[in-house]
Scaffold this active site. Sequence first.
Site, mmCIF file in Angstrom:
data_model
loop_
_atom_site.group_PDB
_atom_site.id
_atom_site.type_symbol
_atom_site.label_atom_id
_atom_site.label_comp_id
_atom_site.label_asym_id
_atom_site.label_seq_id
_atom_site.Cartn_x
_atom_site.Cartn_y
_atom_site.Cartn_z
ATOM 1 N N ARG A 17 0.818 -1.236 0.000
ATOM 2 C CA ARG A 17 0.000 0.000 0.000
ATOM 3 C C ARG A 17 0.844 1.276 0.000
ATOM 4 O O ARG A 17 0.374 2.346 0.392
ATOM 5 C CB ARG A 17 -0.966 0.032 1.178
ATOM 6 C CG ARG A 17 -1.940 -1.117 1.162
ATOM 7 C CD ARG A 17 -3.253 -0.757 1.812
ATOM 8 N NE ARG A 17 -4.164 -1.874 1.683
ATOM 9 C CZ ARG A 17 -4.221 -2.883 2.555
ATOM 10 N NH1 ARG A 17 -3.454 -2.890 3.610
ATOM 11 N NH2 ARG A 17 -5.053 -3.872 2.354
ATOM 12 N N LYS B 212 3.506 11.792 -11.070
ATOM 13 C CA LYS B 212 2.667 10.955 -11.936
ATOM 14 C C LYS B 212 3.429 9.670 -12.211
ATOM 15 O O LYS B 212 4.546 9.700 -12.730
ATOM 16 C CB LYS B 212 2.374 11.656 -13.259
ATOM 17 C CG LYS B 212 1.294 12.702 -13.161
ATOM 18 C CD LYS B 212 0.883 13.129 -14.566
ATOM 19 C CE LYS B 212 -0.151 14.226 -14.528
ATOM 20 N NZ LYS B 212 -0.474 14.728 -15.872
ATOM 21 N N LYS C 145 8.435 23.190 -13.475
ATOM 22 C CA LYS C 145 7.523 22.068 -13.234
ATOM 23 C C LYS C 145 7.118 22.034 -11.764
ATOM 24 O O LYS C 145 5.943 21.852 -11.447
ATOM 25 C CB LYS C 145 8.156 20.744 -13.654
ATOM 26 C CG LYS C 145 7.219 19.577 -13.349
ATOM 27 C CD LYS C 145 7.198 18.496 -14.369
ATOM 28 C CE LYS C 145 6.109 17.479 -14.039
ATOM 29 N NZ LYS C 145 6.172 16.277 -14.849
ATOM 30 N N ARG D 18 -1.925 22.595 -14.143
ATOM 31 C CA ARG D 18 -0.956 21.552 -14.510
ATOM 32 C C ARG D 18 -1.115 21.154 -15.969
ATOM 33 O O ARG D 18 -0.166 20.696 -16.608
ATOM 34 C CB ARG D 18 -1.095 20.329 -13.589
ATOM 35 C CG ARG D 18 0.017 19.310 -13.818
ATOM 36 C CD ARG D 18 0.144 18.257 -12.724
ATOM 37 N NE ARG D 18 1.215 17.339 -13.080
ATOM 38 C CZ ARG D 18 1.806 16.508 -12.244
ATOM 39 N NH1 ARG D 18 1.435 16.456 -10.985
ATOM 40 N NH2 ARG D 18 2.769 15.706 -12.648
ATOM 41 N N ASN E 48 0.976 20.191 -20.751
ATOM 42 C CA ASN E 48 0.620 19.400 -21.929
ATOM 43 C C ASN E 48 0.701 20.196 -23.222
ATOM 44 O O ASN E 48 0.209 19.742 -24.261
ATOM 45 C CB ASN E 48 -0.793 18.831 -21.769
ATOM 46 C CG ASN E 48 -0.862 17.888 -20.600
ATOM 47 O OD1 ASN E 48 0.057 17.099 -20.389
ATOM 48 N ND2 ASN E 48 -1.918 17.981 -19.819
#
Length: 370
Positions: free
Chosen positions: A122, A144, A228, A242, A246
Site C-alpha cells: 500500500r 505521476k 515544473k 498543470r 501538456n
Amino acid sequence: MMETVHVGLAGREYDIHIGPGLLARSGELIRPLLKRPRVAIVSDENVAALHLDALKSGLQAAEIESVSLTLPAGESTKGWPQFTRTVEWLLEQKIERNDVVIAFGGGVIGDLVGFASAVLRRGVRFVQIPTSLLAQVDSSVGGKTGINAPQGKNLIGAFHQPSLVLADTAVLGTLTERDFLAGYGEVVKYGLLGDFEFFQWLEANASCAASGDMDARIYAVKRSVQMKAGIVERDETEQGDRALLNLGHTFCHALEAATGYSDRLLHGEGVAIGCALAFEVSARMGLCSQEDPSRLRAHLRDMKMKVDLSDIEGELPDADALIALMGQDKKVVDGKIRFIMARGIGQAFVTQDVDMTIVRTVLQQALDAR
Ligand SMILES: NC(=O)c1ccc[n+]([C@@H]2O[C@H](COP(=O)([O-])OP(=O)(O)OC[C@H]3O[C@@H](n4cnc5c(N)ncnc54)[C@H](O)[C@@H]3O)[C@@H](O)[C@H]2O)c1
Ligand SMILES: [Zn+2]
C-alpha cells in the site's frame, strides 16, 4: 556544484538535487531517508551497463547495501508483465513499508518503479535517479506514475511523489544524440509555456548544452524543474494549471498513436512538433503573432530537431484521422478536446474553444507539405 530545487507540497515535500557527480554522492544524500542501510534499485539494461556500478559504489560509500533488478530497455517495458515482475521481485527482496526503492533510469523506469512503489504494501517511499534528459526535466518530478494499457498510454497509474530526486547531469553524457534532443523537446516546452526569457536563453545557449557544456546543462535542467515544481505545487492532481505542461501534447499523442509508439517518433520529438503545431494554430486564430511559430520553428531547426510532419518517416493518416486520434486523449473533458494555446512565446493557456476547422487546415497543409 549542486543546485537544489524544493517541491513544497505540504506533507509530501522533497528536494531535487541537480549537478554532475551525484551518483558518487548518492549514499550521503539518501542515507537520511533510511531506517536501515539497505535499498532496492530497479534499472534498465542500458543504464545498468553504463552506470549501475557507480551508483552502487556511491551507496556503499555511506555503507548502504543494495540489491538490483535490471529490466529490458524501451517503452514496451512499461506494461503489466514487467510491472508484475518488479513488484514480486521487491516482495522477494523483503522490501518493507519503511524501506526505500530507487528508480534508476529514464522515464520508463521512473514511471513503472514509481507505480510499483505506490502499490507495494500500500505504498513505500521511492527515490528518483533520472538518467535521461526527459526524465530529469519532466517525468521524475511531480508524482505521476504508471504503466501503459493495450487501450492507450499511461492509462493505469497513481499519483505518488518521490521522497528525493537526484539528477546527475554527468550521466547525460552517455545518451545518444537523438535521446538527448528528444528530452530537449520538453525543455523548450517550459520556455514556450511560461517563460519567454528562458526561451531566449535557450536560443542562445541550448546548442552548447546539447554539445556537452555542463553549466548550460545544469541551468537548463534547473530552470525546467523549477517551472515544473511551481506548477505541481499549484495544482498537484491537474484540476487546472498543470494542464499547461501538456503544451504540444494533444498533437503529440495523436502522432505517437499514428506511428504506433515506435522508434519512428520519440515522445519528445512529438512534443516539439506538437508545440510548433499549437503555435501555428494559435497564430491562425489570431491569438499570437505569425512570427512566434516561425521563431520557434527556426530554433528547433537550429537544434537539428524534427519540426514538421514531413520530418516523420513513412505514412501518416489524413487530418480527420489525426483529429480522431486527438479525441482519444486522456485530456478530453465532456467529449471536447482541451487544447493548450498561446498568446505569445511564454504565454500559454488552457482552452476548449479552439476552431477545429483551423486545426484541420493546419494539419492538412502540414501533411500536404510532405
Ligand atoms: N510521469 C511523468 O510525468 C512523465 C512525463 C513525461 C514522460 N513520461 C514518460 O517517460 C517515458 C519516456 O522517458 P524517456 O524518454 O526517458 O524514455 P526511456 O526511459 O525509454 O529512455 C530512453 C532511452 O535512453 C536510455 N537511457 C536512459 N538514460 C541513459 C543514459 N544516461 N545513457 C544512455 N542511455 C540512457 C534508455 O535505456 C532508453 O533506451 C514515457 O513512457 C513517458 O510516458 C512521464
Ligand atoms: Zn511529455
